[in-house]
Design an enzyme around this catalytic site. Sequence first.
Site, short mmCIF file in Angstrom:
data_model
loop_
_atom_site.label_atom_id
_atom_site.label_comp_id
_atom_site.label_asym_id
_atom_site.label_seq_id
_atom_site.Cartn_x
_atom_site.Cartn_y
_atom_site.Cartn_z
N LYS A 1 0.85 -1.21 0.00
CA LYS A 1 0.00 0.00 0.00
C LYS A 1 0.88 1.25 0.00
CE LYS A 1 -3.72 -2.55 2.16
NZ LYS A 1 -4.37 -3.03 3.39
N ASP B 1 -10.95 2.89 4.41
CA ASP B 1 -11.37 1.49 4.29
C ASP B 1 -12.90 1.38 4.19
OD1 ASP B 1 -9.47 -0.51 4.09
OD2 ASP B 1 -9.06 -0.59 6.25
N GLN C 1 -4.18 -1.70 9.68
CA GLN C 1 -4.16 -3.03 9.06
C GLN C 1 -4.77 -4.07 10.01
OE1 GLN C 1 -3.11 -3.77 5.83
NE2 GLN C 1 -3.97 -5.77 6.28
#
Length: 297
Positions: free
Chosen positions: A52, A119, A96
Amino acid sequence: MTTVLDGNAVAADVRDGLRESIETLADAGARPGLATVLMSDDPASETYVSMKQRDCEEVGIDGSHVELAPDAPAEDLFDTVADLNADPAVHGILVQMPVPDHVDKRRVLRAIDPAKDVDGFHPENVGRMVAGDPRFKPCTPHGIQKLLAAADVETEGADAVVVGRSDIVGKPITNLLIQKAPLGNATTTVCHSRTRDLAAKTREADIVVAAAGVPELVTGDMLKEGATVIDVGVNRVEADTEKGYELVGDVEFESAKERAGVITPVPGGVGPMTRAMLLYNTVKAASERADVPIDLP
Ligand code: NAD
């Protein structure tokens, strides 16, 4: 002829479409910034986060990264999130998952400023999506919609079957597919671990989205001729390779390819799209924060 959808190519198009907007934002003093937070020493999580960060660098997004020891107190993670919420250079925050057991995962999702929740898992953003007014569509389902669009798959009126009901894939893609909106309007059935006869459901489907985390669960004989098959699964199975494993999807690719009209491979299908849509959401967040209108791909 079966079309094998190249997720890497579609993702590259999304990234290309974002570059100009990123420069427009940078010129306005609002270069998009994404902060990743890792509280794990799981090699797969480490790899995801570093990919990412690399993606950010490649398109001109400012990446920053915070790493916490897996046994650090939970409050350290909440303090980190609070700092990032307050930092004007950070437009998107990604913690994460999974976080260690001693950290309340739901509290983490709620702690992130919804305007920075790239997200799309904060309850406010989930609610907005369900209500048909999405702020950030979650990256994997959004990427699936982009793949369907790239292959000119008609969702309107189509019978879709989603295999899996997780919060990150199954539920949100179901929600997007049933919305009265472009790339929605599908008649959608959700199957899960308690579904009695999965094959009977998938055989009726024009579109199958497989997100069960079970290697090669969906086989060719479970598909209708010409179906569109989106394979979300990423499963490590033992194999005689250098690493000792290989990645397979939730679809048995070879047999499914014989029946499908359109199919995504693993790797190289949904995975690259998930990464690209994270960049998309970060750019959208920066544009909204700076109140600078941009075109999104
Ligand atoms: P999960 O384990 O949270 O959920 C799996 C779902 O599948 C559950 O709802 C369960 O009810 C259902 N299920 C399990 N076995 C089943 C069966 N035999 N029949 C029908 N349904 C069954 O998983 P997840 O987080 O949604 O991920 C699913 C898969 O997708 C995993 O392989 C994961 O690694 C992968 N994934 C890939 C991406 C990507 O970007 N490519 C993103 C997220 C997840």
